[in-house]
Structure formats: structure tokens, C-alpha cells
Design a protein around this motif. Structure first.
Motif, PDB file in Angstrom:
ATOM      1  N   ALA A  92       0.831  -1.211   0.000  1.00 44.61           N
ATOM      2  CA  ALA A  92       0.000   0.000   0.000  1.00 44.61           C
ATOM      3  C   ALA A  92       0.866   1.263   0.000  1.00 44.61           C
ATOM      4  N   ILE A  93       0.508   2.207  -0.859  1.00 40.30           N
ATOM      5  CA  ILE A  93       1.197   3.490  -0.971  1.00 40.30           C
ATOM      6  C   ILE A  93       0.215   4.602  -0.596  1.00 40.30           C
ATOM      7  N   GLU A  94       0.718   5.569   0.157  1.00 44.05           N
ATOM      8  CA  GLU A  94      -0.109   6.719   0.540  1.00 44.05           C
ATOM      9  C   GLU A  94       0.485   7.975  -0.069  1.00 44.05           C
ATOM     10  N   ASP A  95      -0.394   8.857  -0.527  1.00 42.03           N
ATOM     11  CA  ASP A  95       0.011  10.097  -1.194  1.00 42.03           C
ATOM     12  C   ASP A  95      -0.785  11.229  -0.557  1.00 42.03           C
ATOM     13  N   LEU A  96      -0.109  12.106   0.217  1.00 42.92           N
ATOM     14  CA  LEU A  96      -0.825  13.101   1.015  1.00 42.92           C
ATOM     15  C   LEU A  96      -0.135  14.458   0.974  1.00 42.92           C
ATOM     16  N   TRP A  97      -0.936  15.492   1.152  1.00 40.94           N
ATOM     17  CA  TRP A  97      -0.411  16.824   1.460  1.00 40.94           C
ATOM     18  C   TRP A  97      -0.379  16.965   2.979  1.00 40.94           C
ATOM     19  N   VAL A  98       0.764  17.365   3.503  1.00 43.73           N
ATOM     20  CA  VAL A  98       0.964  17.478   4.957  1.00 43.73           C
ATOM     21  C   VAL A  98       1.333  18.922   5.282  1.00 43.73           C
ATOM     22  N   ALA A 134      -1.802  15.911   8.411  1.00 45.69           N
ATOM     23  CA  ALA A 134      -2.167  15.600   7.029  1.00 45.69           C
ATOM     24  C   ALA A 134      -3.499  16.230   6.664  1.00 45.69           C
ATOM     25  N   GLU A 135      -3.588  16.678   5.409  1.00 45.87           N
ATOM     26  CA  GLU A 135      -4.857  17.146   4.859  1.00 45.87           C
ATOM     27  C   GLU A 135      -5.559  15.947   4.246  1.00 45.87           C
TER      28      GLU A 135
END
Length: 576
Positions: free
Chosen positions: A317-323, A392-393
Motif C-alpha cells: 500500500a502506498i499513501e500520497d498526502l499533502w501534509v 495531514a490534509e
């Protein structure tokens, strides 16, 4: 047509919605990097509706009338939302490396207001015309509302107050077009020569190299630096490679020391394991490598690895976030420090936003509170480093209506008290009070995001809808007097607007070179930000073929929005 006019006069809310919808459409028309923008487009449509729509009655003529508190409510919502968005950068601009840029924005605002006041004295302009010229010439739409609120508190007859109030959008509309175009042309074409640059793109490329930035073409950025994961079978191993760390070090030497290739997983006879730096690797093993696309080209792996198709090996699993940068110790760190931090192994910094504007995420760029980092990495690893950066947003778009309602109300209450100097009320006004509380909330939510949650989408809507609905009502109210006001002041207003636009830019370009001594490329962004001009920012970016000038844009942009907005009240007080 008669039915339409009667309907709009009877139901003015329809006219307001028409002004906003058509204004946004008009504002999207663009010539190169120049456009009217939604605010000016809405103002133009509102003025036209106010001037053209009328219905004969037994007592004379009935014009469109938008009354009640709705106009002021929309404006207060806009200013509060503006403060929330700019709060972190405004506070950051008052300290540390952003302080000189913040001071630059303040000085430009002082020079701009000084030019307006001087012209008002020479040309005998009333506060309404002077404030409108300030708003248009300095490209700050919020001055319109602040100035009208300040005019309403002056000790003048109701007729004079109404006349001066209606002249604010008239002068603004006449001067804003040149203010926008003139600022963009100056920043992209005139300022570089005054700063000693003959090749803006070449100077920007040189600055990128000094800062460790590699992207020079925004159109190539997202593909060229995209993160990818691929599976390989190790057909042999270079000398000295026995662990995941050894393999990563070998590939880093092949790709370049500032590039990172990580061993994410390893398939061994015992099964799949998530790799740590000490995980053994051997000939015949299958590994999942994570890196920028460019770093997994075949030449780097030739001789000891061949690519395979292994869904199970790559099925993590990969997570892609604006923090949002808010954690203690995160602000002040360079992006390169994060990339080399062992805690951030396999975490990629893919982007950086500051006050809503993209900034190149080069290793030398220093993080500031309120910045948004675009991070990507394996789910458990990314979750573990988020607290080291901030918060995280995520997809939860609920807003704290308690903070919104009470914050706007508290700001308005703070702005009500006023002192009187020579018969002129001197105070914050409800609008500036709402702006200041918004700044406080915006700064505070970087510390306690869940207690003051206002998602970016909500903030954008409040800011955009608040200002455009307010401007639509202002335009409709000013429409009937627009033609007469233009006839009284037309040419003089236009020439004064040209002076207000250009004089501060010329003065501040000279100061930027000889007093502030900013880098010339960064100075272009500082000038555009100090005028809170997105058109100028676009023109500068196009001229530089790079986003590196935006390193100087965000702090002045935040400070200028606040200082120039307050400047509307100052202009009224000094010209009354």
C-alpha cells in the motif's frame, strides 16, 4: 426586455447571481498571462446591470437596489477566510528569513499610499475617488470594501457619504485594468533590466543550479520526477554489496549523490519481507526498488539486475498526502534535510505549496510553518513521519462552524470601537477586525488543526464567493452614478492610476537592488507578491521559464494582502 428589467428590480438577488456568474465568465478571458479576473469581471457586470436596468414608476425611475446587511456579511466572510489562508505565512514573514521580504512589502504599501495621498492633495480628490484609485492602481480589491466602511463612519451628510461611497468602485474599475497589466509588464520586462538582467531565463536557471533545483520546465516537472516502483531479479551483485543499504549506496553513486533509490521489499525463499537497511540481498533474490523514474533507467542496473513483472512483490500500500508543516522543529528545516533523514527513508517529497502557490521543492528550500508538503511513501512509513512534519490534509472536509461564526463576529466587534481625531474616526473597522482574527485563527490552526478546522476547499469558497458577491452588490449600487462619476473624473482618474501603479514599482525595484540586495530573480517574485498580483506572478514565471521566482512571492503576498487592505482605511482617514 421590459419583463426582465421588472423582474430584476423586484428580485435583485437574481441580478447579484447574474453578475457573479457572468463576471466569472468575463474574468476568464485571457490574453497571454493577462486577464481581468473574476473580481473585476463581476464588478464590470454589476456596474452595467446597475446602470442599465431600471423601471419607470409613478414617482420616476426605480433602479436595482441591493440593501440590507448581506453585502457586509459577504465581505467579512471574505476577509476572515483571507486571514485564515495567509495567517501562517504572515506570521512567518515577521520573523526569520522572511522578515526582509515582509519589510519590503510594507515599504511598498507605504510608498503606494503616500503616492495616493499626494495625488489626492494635488488633484483635490475626495476620499472615495482616492480610495478607488488606491484599490485599482495597487491591484488590491479588498480596499474597496474597507474604504467604503471607513467612509460610512465619516462625519458628513448622508448625500456626501453616498456620493463618495459610489465613487470608490468607479475609480477602482477605471484604474484596475492598467494596474493589472502595468504591474505584469513591469515585473516581467522592465524590472529585469533595472536589476541588471538581460536574460531572465538564464539567470533563473543559474539560481536553480545554486539552490539544487533540477526542474527548469514546469511542463516537464511532473513526469520527469515522478516516483515509480519496479521489480527486479538480481542476476549478480556488484562487489561489496550484501545488504539493502549496500545496494542503495551503489545505485546512489551511479545515479548521483542527491538521488535516492530504495530497496522496498525483498522476495527470499522464506517469502516476502519489507526491507530495512540491514536486510540481506543475494544473487537470485527479487527486489522492489523505489525511486524517481529517471533513476531506474536500465544503464544503472545493467549487469546485475533484470526487470520482472511481480504483482505480489509490488502489491504494498502506498499513501500520497499533502501534509501541513506545523510540528515543533519542522519549520526551519531544509527540504534536503528531510530527504537525508533516516526517518524519511522511502518517503518522497513530490511538491511544496506556500500560501496556495507552488514552490520548487529543492534541497536548499527552507520550510515555513503553514507550508504544505506533498509526500508519498508506503502507508505505515508515511503515517509514522507525519507527526514529525505536522498534520495531514485528509478527505474529511467538515468545517468548524463554531470557529467560523464566532471568529467573524469577534473580529467585527473588535473593529467597532473608534477614536476621533479632528472629527475623523480612527479605528480598525469591522472589516480589518475580521481580517486580523482570521490571521490569528490561520496561525493557530497550524498548532491545533482539529480545533480550528477549515479545509482549503471551504476557505477557497468563502474567499472567492465572499469577495465576488460583495463586489457584485457594490457594482450594482454604483451603476446609476457610474456614468456621471466617470464624466467628472475619467481622464484624471486614469492618469492618477498609472502613477500609483508605476511609481512604487520603480522606487522599490531600485531599493531591492541597492538596499535590500535580494537576488535579482527572487526580486521579481517579491515585486509581484508585494502587489498581490497573480497576473504579475504568471508573467514572471513565463519570462523566467521557471517557478524559482516564486521563492520571493509568498511572504510578500501574505503581508501585502493585509497591509494594503488596511491601507484603504488609511487613505480615507488622510484624505477626508
Amino acid at each position: 426586455m421590459g419583463w426582465i428589467a421588472r423582474t430584476l428590480v423586484a428580485y435583485p438577488e437574481i441580478a447579484v447571481l447574474l453578475a457573479v456568474g457572468l463576471g466569472f465568465a468575463l474574468g476568464r478571458l485571457r490574453y497571454r498571462t493577462i486577464s481581468l479576473g473574476a473580481v473585476t469581471g463581476t464588478l464590470v457586470v454589476g456596474i452595467l446591470l446597475g446602470a442599465l436596468v431600471s423601471v419607470p414608476t409613478a414617482d420616476g425611475v426605480a433602479h436595482l437596489s441591493v440593501s440590507g446587511p448581506a453585502k457586509n456579511i459577504f465581505f467579512l466572510l471574505f476577509l476572515f477566510a483571507l486571514g485564515v489562508r495567509l495567517g501562517p505565512q504572515f506570521v512567518a514573514g515577521l520573523k526569520g528569513t522572511g522578515a526582509p521580504q515582509a519589510l519590503f512589502a510594507v515599504v511598498l504599501a507605504v510608498v503606494g499610499v503616500g503616492v495616493v495621498v499626494a495625488l489626492a492633495a494635488v488633484m483635490d480628490l475626495n476620499p472615495g475617488v482616492a480610495a478607488g484609485i488606491a484599490g485599482g492602481g495597487l491591484t488590491q480589491s479588498a480596499i474597496v470594501g474597507v474604504a467604503q466602511g471607513s467612509i460610512a463612519g465619516l462625519a458628513q451628510s448622508p448625500e456626501t457619504i453616498e456620493d463618495w461611497t459610489d465613487l470608490v468602485p468607479v475609480a477602482y474599475a477605471v484604474t484596475y485594468l492598467f494596474g493589472t497589466i502595468g504591474t505584469a509588464v513591469f515585473c516581467a520586462n522592465v524590472a529585469p533590466r533595472m536589476l541588471g538582467m538581460r536574460d531572465v531565463a538564464g539567470s533563473a536557471a543559474a539560481l536553480e543550479r545554486r539552490l539544487g533545483l533540477t526542474e527548469t520546465d514546469p511542463a516537464v516537472h511532473s513526469a520527469y520526477l515522478d516516483v515509480t516502483r519496479r521489480a527486479y531479479r538480481l542476476t549478480g551483485l556488484p562487489g561489496g554489496v550484501g545488504t539493502a543499504r549496500d545496494l542503495e549506496d551503489h545505485l546512489r553513486r551511479a545515479c548521483g549523490q542527491d538521488h535516492h533509490v530504495y530497496v522496498a521489499r525483498v522476495r527470499t525463499p522464506a517469502g516476502l519481507v519489507d526491507a530495512t537497511p540491514d536486510t540481506p540481498v543475494a544473487t537470485g533474490a527479487e527486489v522492489a526498488l523505489t525511486a524517481r523514474r529517471m533513476d531506474l533507467f536500465a544503464p544503472h542496473l545493467a549487469g546485475f539486475a533484470e526487470e520482472t513483472d511481480d504483482p505480489a512483490l509490488l502489491g504494498f500500500a502506498i499513501e500520497d498526502l499533502w501534509v501541513v508543516v506545523a510540528a515543533r522543529g519542522a519549520a526551519g528545516r531544509a527540504v534536503g534535510e528531510l530527504r537525508s533523514d533516516p526517518d524519511f527513508r522511502r518517503i518522497f517529497v513530490r511538491g511544496l505549496r506556500r500560501s496556495g502557490h507552488d514552490v520548487p521543492p529543492g534541497d536548499a528550500v527552507t520550510l515555513r510553518a503553514g507550508d504544505e508538503l506533498h509526500l508519498q511513501g508506503p502507508l505505515p512509513l508515511l503515517e509514522s513521519v507525519i507527526p514529525l512534519v505536522g498534520h495531514a490534509e485528509r478527505g474529511d472536509q467538515g468545517s468548524s462552524m463554531i470557529v467560523l461564526g464566532l471568529g467573524v463576529a469577534a473580529g467585527a466587534l473588535i473593529g467597532v470601537p473608534a477614536l476621533h481625531a479632528g472629527g475623523v474616526p480612527v479605528g480598525l473597522s469591522t472589516s480589518v477586525g475580521a481580517l486580523l482574527v482570521g490571521l490569528l485563527v490561520g496561525w493557530y490552526r497550524t498548532r491545533r488543526p482539529l480545533l480550528a478546522r477549515i479545509p482549503a476547499a471551504t476557505d477557497w469558497f468563502l474567499e472567492s464567493a465572499g469577495l465576488t458577491f460583495f463586489i457584485a452588490m457594490v457594482g450594482i449600487a454604483a451603476g446609476p452614478s457610474f456614468v456621471s462619476g466617470l464624466a467628472r473624473y475619467g481622464v484624471g482618474i486614469l492618469l492618477a492610476g498609472v502613477a500609483v501603479t508605476l511609481v512604487p514599482l520603480v522606487v522599490m525595484t531600485v531599493l531591492a537592488r541597492w538596499v535590500f540586495r535580494f537576488d535579482p530573480v527572487v526580486t521579481l517574485g517579491v515585486l509581484a507578491g508585494s502587489r498581490s498580483s497573480s497576473a504579475a506572478a504568471g508573467a514572471v514565471r513565463d519570462a523566467a521559464h521557471s517557478s524559482v521566482p516564486m521563492l520571493g512571492y509568498t511572504v510578500p503576498y501574505a503581508v501585502a494582502n493585509v497591509v494594503l487592505t488596511i491601507g484603504g482605511a488609511v487613505v480615507v482617514a488622510l484624505t477626508a
